[in-house]
Design a protein around this motif. Sequence first.
Motif, mmCIF file in Angstrom:
data_model
loop_
_atom_site.group_PDB
_atom_site.id
_atom_site.type_symbol
_atom_site.label_atom_id
_atom_site.label_comp_id
_atom_site.label_asym_id
_atom_site.label_seq_id
_atom_site.Cartn_x
_atom_site.Cartn_y
_atom_site.Cartn_z
ATOM 1 N N MET A 1 3.713 8.989 -1.301
ATOM 2 C CA MET A 1 3.897 7.957 -0.291
ATOM 3 C C MET A 1 3.345 8.395 1.061
ATOM 4 S SD MET A 1 5.205 5.028 -1.184
ATOM 5 C CE MET A 1 5.806 4.311 0.303
ATOM 6 N N GLU A 2 3.386 9.689 1.321
ATOM 7 C CA GLU A 2 2.988 10.171 2.640
ATOM 8 C C GLU A 2 1.550 9.771 2.994
ATOM 9 O OE1 GLU A 2 2.683 14.482 4.697
ATOM 10 O OE2 GLU A 2 4.526 14.080 3.563
ATOM 11 N N SER A 3 0.615 9.946 2.067
ATOM 12 C CA SER A 3 -0.777 9.593 2.356
ATOM 13 C C SER A 3 -0.951 8.074 2.463
ATOM 14 C CB SER A 3 -1.717 10.173 1.303
ATOM 15 O OG SER A 3 -1.464 9.607 0.036
ATOM 16 N N LEU A 4 -0.211 7.319 1.672
ATOM 17 C CA LEU A 4 -0.278 5.853 1.767
ATOM 18 C C LEU A 4 0.247 5.377 3.120
ATOM 19 C CD1 LEU A 4 1.027 4.924 -1.793
ATOM 20 C CD2 LEU A 4 -1.352 4.948 -1.008
ATOM 21 N N LEU A 5 1.329 5.954 3.570
ATOM 22 C CA LEU A 5 1.902 5.569 4.858
ATOM 23 C C LEU A 5 0.989 5.970 6.012
ATOM 24 C CD1 LEU A 5 5.640 6.424 4.149
ATOM 25 C CD2 LEU A 5 4.521 4.179 4.115
ATOM 26 N N ALA A 6 0.325 7.104 5.885
ATOM 27 C CA ALA A 6 -0.642 7.508 6.911
ATOM 28 C C ALA A 6 -1.782 6.499 6.981
ATOM 29 C CB ALA A 6 -1.178 8.908 6.620
ATOM 30 N N GLU A 7 -2.225 6.007 5.823
ATOM 31 C CA GLU A 7 -3.281 4.990 5.816
ATOM 32 C C GLU A 7 -2.800 3.679 6.437
ATOM 33 O OE1 GLU A 7 -6.207 2.550 2.781
ATOM 34 O OE2 GLU A 7 -5.356 4.449 2.105
ATOM 35 N N SER A 9 -0.647 3.379 8.815
ATOM 36 C CA SER A 9 -0.650 3.589 10.265
ATOM 37 C C SER A 9 -2.053 3.623 10.844
ATOM 38 C CB SER A 9 0.062 4.895 10.617
ATOM 39 O OG SER A 9 1.444 4.762 10.400
ATOM 40 N N ARG A 10 -2.979 4.196 10.114
ATOM 41 C CA ARG A 10 -4.335 4.392 10.611
ATOM 42 C C ARG A 10 -5.168 3.107 10.573
ATOM 43 N NH1 ARG A 10 -5.226 8.139 7.380
ATOM 44 N NH2 ARG A 10 -6.550 7.091 5.887
ATOM 45 N N LEU A 11 -5.024 2.304 9.517
ATOM 46 C CA LEU A 11 -5.960 1.200 9.294
ATOM 47 C C LEU A 11 -5.329 -0.196 9.271
ATOM 48 C CD1 LEU A 11 -8.064 2.881 6.461
ATOM 49 C CD2 LEU A 11 -8.635 2.713 8.892
ATOM 50 N N HIS A 12 -4.016 -0.263 9.362
ATOM 51 C CA HIS A 12 -3.356 -1.559 9.202
ATOM 52 C C HIS A 12 -2.452 -1.832 10.408
ATOM 53 C CE1 HIS A 12 -5.169 -1.920 5.229
ATOM 54 N NE2 HIS A 12 -4.939 -0.624 5.122
ATOM 55 N N PHE A 13 -1.448 -2.636 10.258
ATOM 56 C CA PHE A 13 -0.651 -3.117 11.389
ATOM 57 C C PHE A 13 0.843 -2.906 11.122
ATOM 58 C CE2 PHE A 13 -4.633 -5.321 10.978
ATOM 59 C CZ PHE A 13 -5.175 -5.220 12.251
ATOM 60 N N PRO A 14 1.310 -1.650 11.270
ATOM 61 C CA PRO A 14 2.715 -1.352 10.989
ATOM 62 C C PRO A 14 3.637 -1.755 12.141
ATOM 63 C CG PRO A 14 1.598 0.635 11.702
ATOM 64 C CD PRO A 14 0.546 -0.455 11.628
ATOM 65 N N GLY A 15 4.875 -2.078 11.788
ATOM 66 C CA GLY A 15 5.911 -2.283 12.789
ATOM 67 C C GLY A 15 6.505 -0.938 13.191
ATOM 68 N N HIS A 16 7.437 -0.976 14.121
ATOM 69 C CA HIS A 16 8.137 0.240 14.528
ATOM 70 C C HIS A 16 9.033 0.707 13.381
ATOM 71 C CE1 HIS A 16 6.726 -0.007 18.615
ATOM 72 N NE2 HIS A 16 7.084 -1.283 18.661
ATOM 73 N N PRO A 17 9.295 1.994 13.286
ATOM 74 C CA PRO A 17 10.169 2.496 12.218
ATOM 75 C C PRO A 17 11.571 1.894 12.305
ATOM 76 C CG PRO A 17 9.050 4.313 13.336
ATOM 77 C CD PRO A 17 8.780 3.068 14.141
ATOM 78 N N ALA A 18 12.167 1.689 11.133
ATOM 79 C CA ALA A 18 13.576 1.298 11.095
ATOM 80 C C ALA A 18 14.419 2.547 11.361
ATOM 81 C CB ALA A 18 13.929 0.708 9.742
ATOM 82 N N LEU A 38 10.808 2.688 -0.927
ATOM 83 C CA LEU A 38 11.148 1.720 0.114
ATOM 84 C C LEU A 38 11.786 2.399 1.320
ATOM 85 C CD1 LEU A 38 12.469 -1.138 -2.163
ATOM 86 C CD2 LEU A 38 10.397 -1.209 -0.755
ATOM 87 N N ARG A 39 12.661 3.368 1.073
ATOM 88 C CA ARG A 39 13.293 4.103 2.183
ATOM 89 C C ARG A 39 12.224 4.819 3.011
ATOM 90 N NH1 ARG A 39 18.210 5.539 3.720
ATOM 91 N NH2 ARG A 39 19.093 4.552 1.879
ATOM 92 N N ALA A 40 11.291 5.487 2.353
ATOM 93 C CA ALA A 40 10.217 6.181 3.070
ATOM 94 C C ALA A 40 9.395 5.190 3.882
ATOM 95 C CB ALA A 40 9.326 6.943 2.093
ATOM 96 N N PHE A 41 9.076 4.045 3.281
ATOM 97 C CA PHE A 41 8.292 3.026 3.982
ATOM 98 C C PHE A 41 9.025 2.531 5.226
ATOM 99 C CE2 PHE A 41 7.363 -1.418 4.876
ATOM 100 C CZ PHE A 41 6.000 -1.356 5.109
ATOM 101 N N TYR A 42 10.292 2.135 5.077
ATOM 102 C CA TYR A 42 11.018 1.561 6.211
ATOM 103 C C TYR A 42 11.348 2.585 7.284
ATOM 104 C CZ TYR A 42 10.899 -2.970 4.136
ATOM 105 O OH TYR A 42 10.435 -4.164 3.632
ATOM 106 N N GLY A 47 8.278 -2.900 8.174
ATOM 107 C CA GLY A 47 7.377 -3.991 7.855
ATOM 108 C C GLY A 47 5.977 -3.720 8.366
ATOM 109 N N CYS A 48 5.007 -4.426 7.795
ATOM 110 C CA CYS A 48 3.627 -4.265 8.246
ATOM 111 C C CYS A 48 2.772 -5.420 7.734
ATOM 112 C CB CYS A 48 3.032 -2.947 7.767
ATOM 113 S SG CYS A 48 2.638 -2.880 6.022
ATOM 114 N N ASP A 49 1.646 -5.608 8.387
ATOM 115 C CA ASP A 49 0.598 -6.500 7.921
ATOM 116 C C ASP A 49 -0.511 -5.610 7.389
ATOM 117 O OD1 ASP A 49 2.042 -8.648 8.922
ATOM 118 O OD2 ASP A 49 0.857 -8.798 10.755
ATOM 119 N N LEU A 50 -1.030 -5.957 6.225
ATOM 120 C CA LEU A 50 -2.138 -5.204 5.664
ATOM 121 C C LEU A 50 -3.441 -5.951 5.907
ATOM 122 C CD1 LEU A 50 -0.625 -4.030 2.240
ATOM 123 C CD2 LEU A 50 -0.711 -2.790 4.415
#
Length: 155
Positions: A1-7, A9-18, A38-42, A47-50
Motif C-alpha cells: 500500500m505504501e507505494s500506491l499511497l505515494a503515487e 499523493s504525487r499524481l492525484h488529488f488526495p484529501g487531508h489524512p483522517a 482501508l485504514r492505511a488509505f484513510y 478520500g481522494c480524486d484519481l
Amino acid sequence: MESLLAEVSRLHFPGHPATLAQIAAFETHVGWKLDEDLRAFYLHCNGCDLFVSSPDTRFRVLPLEQIMRARVAIRGNDRDEAGAASLYTLVDMQDSDYLVLDVARCDSGHYPLFDAWHETFPELVPVASSFGEFLKKALCSGNQAFWLSSEPLEG
C-alpha cells in the motif's frame, strides 16, 4: 500500500489524512472496522480524486463522512428489499454508480469491492478482492473502469 499511497499523493488529488479519532468515530457509527488497506488509505488521506479533480473525476474515493449503506445511496431506502445491509459505498463513479464493499465478506482480512450499477442494483459485478487491489488496478487504468474492459492495464 505504501507505494500506491505515494503515487496517490504525487499524481492525484488526495484529501487531508483522517485522524485516529475520525476513524474510531466512523467505525463506531457504521458498526464495522476498516480493514488494513482501508485504514492505511484513510490515515494517508481521507478520500481522494484519481486522475482528475472534482467535479470531473471518474474515481472519487469517498471520505469517511460520506460512506454510507449502498442501498441508501443508490435506492434511497434502508430496508432489506433495497439490498444487503452489509454493502457500503466506497468509490463514487460520478454517474450515480458506485463501487461498494461488502463488510459481510472478509477474505484474508480484506473486504471485496463490487460495481453497483444503479439500474441493476442490488446485482453486483466483482471488481477487486481488496481495496489495495482496486487501487493498484485503478492507478494503472488510464482513468478507465478497468473491470468493464478487455484491454490490458497500462504499467
